[in-house]
Design a protein around this motif. Structure first.
Motif, PDB file in Angstrom:
ATOM      1  N   ILE A 198       9.769  21.739  20.629  1.00 37.90           N
ATOM      2  CA  ILE A 198      10.233  22.685  21.639  1.00 37.90           C
ATOM      3  C   ILE A 198      10.581  21.911  22.894  1.00 37.90           C
ATOM      4  O   ILE A 198       9.743  21.196  23.453  1.00 37.90           O
ATOM      5  CB  ILE A 198       9.145  23.732  21.942  1.00 37.90           C
ATOM      6  N   ASP A 199      11.812  22.015  23.334  1.00 43.67           N
ATOM      7  CA  ASP A 199      12.267  21.300  24.522  1.00 43.67           C
ATOM      8  C   ASP A 199      13.231  22.206  25.282  1.00 43.67           C
ATOM      9  O   ASP A 199      14.444  22.186  25.061  1.00 43.67           O
ATOM     10  CB  ASP A 199      12.950  19.992  24.122  1.00 43.67           C
ATOM     11  N   LEU A 200      12.679  23.020  26.152  1.00 47.84           N
ATOM     12  CA  LEU A 200      13.479  23.981  26.894  1.00 47.84           C
ATOM     13  C   LEU A 200      13.903  23.390  28.233  1.00 47.84           C
ATOM     14  O   LEU A 200      13.084  22.812  28.955  1.00 47.84           O
ATOM     15  CB  LEU A 200      12.693  25.265  27.153  1.00 47.84           C
ATOM     16  N   ALA A 201      15.162  23.525  28.551  1.00 49.97           N
ATOM     17  CA  ALA A 201      15.678  23.107  29.848  1.00 49.97           C
ATOM     18  C   ALA A 201      16.575  24.222  30.367  1.00 49.97           C
ATOM     19  O   ALA A 201      16.789  25.242  29.701  1.00 49.97           O
ATOM     20  CB  ALA A 201      16.430  21.789  29.729  1.00 49.97           C
ATOM     21  N   THR A 230      10.665  22.161  33.050  1.00 49.20           N
ATOM     22  CA  THR A 230      11.000  22.140  31.629  1.00 49.20           C
ATOM     23  C   THR A 230       9.810  22.715  30.861  1.00 49.20           C
ATOM     24  O   THR A 230       8.739  22.938  31.424  1.00 49.20           O
ATOM     25  CB  THR A 230      11.282  20.711  31.124  1.00 49.20           C
ATOM     26  N   VAL A 231       9.993  22.941  29.582  1.00 53.82           N
ATOM     27  CA  VAL A 231       8.882  23.297  28.696  1.00 53.82           C
ATOM     28  C   VAL A 231       9.050  22.456  27.445  1.00 53.82           C
ATOM     29  O   VAL A 231       9.958  22.693  26.642  1.00 53.82           O
ATOM     30  CB  VAL A 231       8.874  24.798  28.331  1.00 53.82           C
ATOM     31  N   CYS A 232       8.203  21.451  27.297  1.00 47.58           N
ATOM     32  CA  CYS A 232       8.308  20.527  26.159  1.00 47.58           C
ATOM     33  C   CYS A 232       6.967  20.456  25.432  1.00 47.58           C
ATOM     34  O   CYS A 232       5.928  20.192  26.051  1.00 47.58           O
ATOM     35  CB  CYS A 232       8.688  19.124  26.630  1.00 47.58           C
ATOM     36  N   THR A 233       6.996  20.670  24.127  1.00 41.18           N
ATOM     37  CA  THR A 233       5.778  20.574  23.325  1.00 41.18           C
ATOM     38  C   THR A 233       6.158  20.478  21.851  1.00 41.18           C
ATOM     39  O   THR A 233       7.328  20.638  21.484  1.00 41.18           O
ATOM     40  CB  THR A 233       4.852  21.782  23.567  1.00 41.18           C
ATOM     41  N   GLU A 234       5.183  20.199  21.020  1.00 34.31           N
ATOM     42  CA  GLU A 234       5.385  20.188  19.568  1.00 34.31           C
ATOM     43  C   GLU A 234       4.250  20.944  18.908  1.00 34.31           C
ATOM     44  O   GLU A 234       3.109  20.920  19.369  1.00 34.31           O
ATOM     45  CB  GLU A 234       5.405  18.752  19.010  1.00 34.31           C
ATOM     46  N   ARG A 235       4.593  21.596  17.809  1.00 36.60           N
ATOM     47  CA  ARG A 235       3.586  22.266  17.003  1.00 36.60           C
ATOM     48  C   ARG A 235       3.746  21.866  15.548  1.00 36.60           C
ATOM     49  O   ARG A 235       4.875  21.806  15.043  1.00 36.60           O
ATOM     50  CB  ARG A 235       3.709  23.780  17.164  1.00 36.60           C
ATOM     51  N   ASN A 236       2.650  21.580  14.902  1.00 35.09           N
ATOM     52  CA  ASN A 236       2.651  21.268  13.484  1.00 35.09           C
ATOM     53  C   ASN A 236       2.255  22.509  12.695  1.00 35.09           C
ATOM     54  O   ASN A 236       1.323  23.221  13.087  1.00 35.09           O
ATOM     55  CB  ASN A 236       1.650  20.132  13.187  1.00 35.09           C
ATOM     56  N   VAL A 237       2.961  22.747  11.620  1.00 36.22           N
ATOM     57  CA  VAL A 237       2.730  23.945  10.821  1.00 36.22           C
ATOM     58  C   VAL A 237       2.492  23.557   9.359  1.00 36.22           C
ATOM     59  O   VAL A 237       3.249  22.774   8.789  1.00 36.22           O
ATOM     60  CB  VAL A 237       3.932  24.914  10.899  1.00 36.22           C
TER      61      VAL A 237
END
Length: 319
Positions: free
Chosen positions: A250-253, A306-313
């Motif tokens: 997730i990388d929102l700009a 910004t909103v930057c993160t990662e999620r593992n599923v």
């Protein structure tokens, strides 16, 4: 994020989250009913706002994820014979996963489990407002000490909650027992907590957010939280078959969702509270300036968020 630490969305919120996914939850802090007065009441208010805003800001990504789950489950909202899809949401918080799944599967009903009575009450309020109260049942329970609701369930959802468990193996063994044969378990875990700020803020020392993340990681390690684990191995150890894995980046700009500023404000307010005894005076003063809703340096006035993160599923099936 739903971590340091600020959002506790855990064994069904041993503190109260989450679901979600919000940043920074502090492990092990009890909200109880959350209906008292003073600092605890204010903290619960910030937490619930953060979880609600997390779902709002990241709704497109959650919608994409539930769409993928629909494909893996065969794309049906009902089981053979017209039986409604039964869903179990572990560590439901304010209901980000619950409501996303209800929207994705119109024939589903959800049992939402959280250790916080206040979180359960908040979820019930939202269900009533959305007109889906008849499709939601809340259960207040600590997953480390109480049994899961009786199955069989067609889908078990655990988002940003497994890493809080004291005994993940025991809970996952219960998950296998309450899943129907062929049912799916979906585990969503945070690779890292969201990043919002540039390195140089124009106030304070550069690198504030990095120092906060380092302090949060140390706090999680000291608390014994199960971060960065191979949950695929954990699921297989519980007798489930891992059928799919995915990393969601997730990388929102700009242009950001309208709620982003309020989301960052709530998140950093939680971080400020969690790290009050860890950061030095200068960094705390910078966080104070950033979380001043009316101040000239507050995040609500910034145009560089910004909103930057990662999620593992991981998705696993009971054979």
């Amino acid at each position: 994020m739903d971590d340091n630490n600020a959002h506790q969305h855990g064994h069904g919120h041993r503190q109260g989250h989450q679901g979600g996914h919000a940043p920074g939850h502090q492990h092990g802090h009890q909200h109880g009913s959350g209906h008292g007065h003073g600092p605890q009441d204010a903290d619960f208010s910030v937490l619930t706002e953060m979880l609600d805003l997390d779902a709002e800001v990241l709704h497109e990504h959650l919608d994409e994820l539930t769409g993928w789950i629909e494909e893996l489950s065969g794309g049906t909202a009902e089981k053979p014979g017209g039986r409604d899809l039964r869903v179990l949401d572990l560590g439901s918080g304010t209901g980000a996963g619950t409501f996303a799944l209800l929207q994705r599967f119109p024939g589903a009903d959800v049992t939402a489990v959280d250790a916080s009575p206040a979180m359960a009450a908040r979820l019930e309020e939202k269900a009533a407002a959305l007109g889906v109260a008849d499709r939601v049942r809340t259960v207040v329970a600590d997953l480390d000490t109480e049994a899961l609701p009786a199955g069989p369930f067609d889908l078990v959802w655990a988002s940003a909650s497994l890493h809080h468990l004291a005994d993940p193996a025991g809970v996952l063994a219960q998950v296998r027992e309450v899943l129907r044969p062929g049912g799916l378990m979906v585990a969503v875990e945070l690779e890292g907590f969201p990043r919002f700020l540039p390195d140089d803020l124009g106030i304070g020392r550069p690198g504030l957010e990095e120092r906060c993340h380092t302090a949060q990681a140390e706090g999680r390690k000291a608390a014994g939280m199960h971060m960065s684990e191979d949950w695929g191995a954990r699921l297989r150890g519980a007798g489930l078959d891992v059928v799919a894995e995915r990393v969601v980046a997730i990388d929102l700009a700009a242009p950001l969702p309208a709620a982003t500023g309020r989301y960052v404000l709530a998140s950093l307010t939680r971080v400020r509270s969690a790290l009050e005894d860890v950061l030095d005076a200068q960094d705390l003063a910078t966080l104070d300036a950033l979380t001043d809703a009316d101040g000239p340096h507050g995040v609500l006035r910034r145009d560089d968020l910004t909103v930057c993160t990662e999620r593992n599923v991981w998705v696993a099936a009971r054979g």
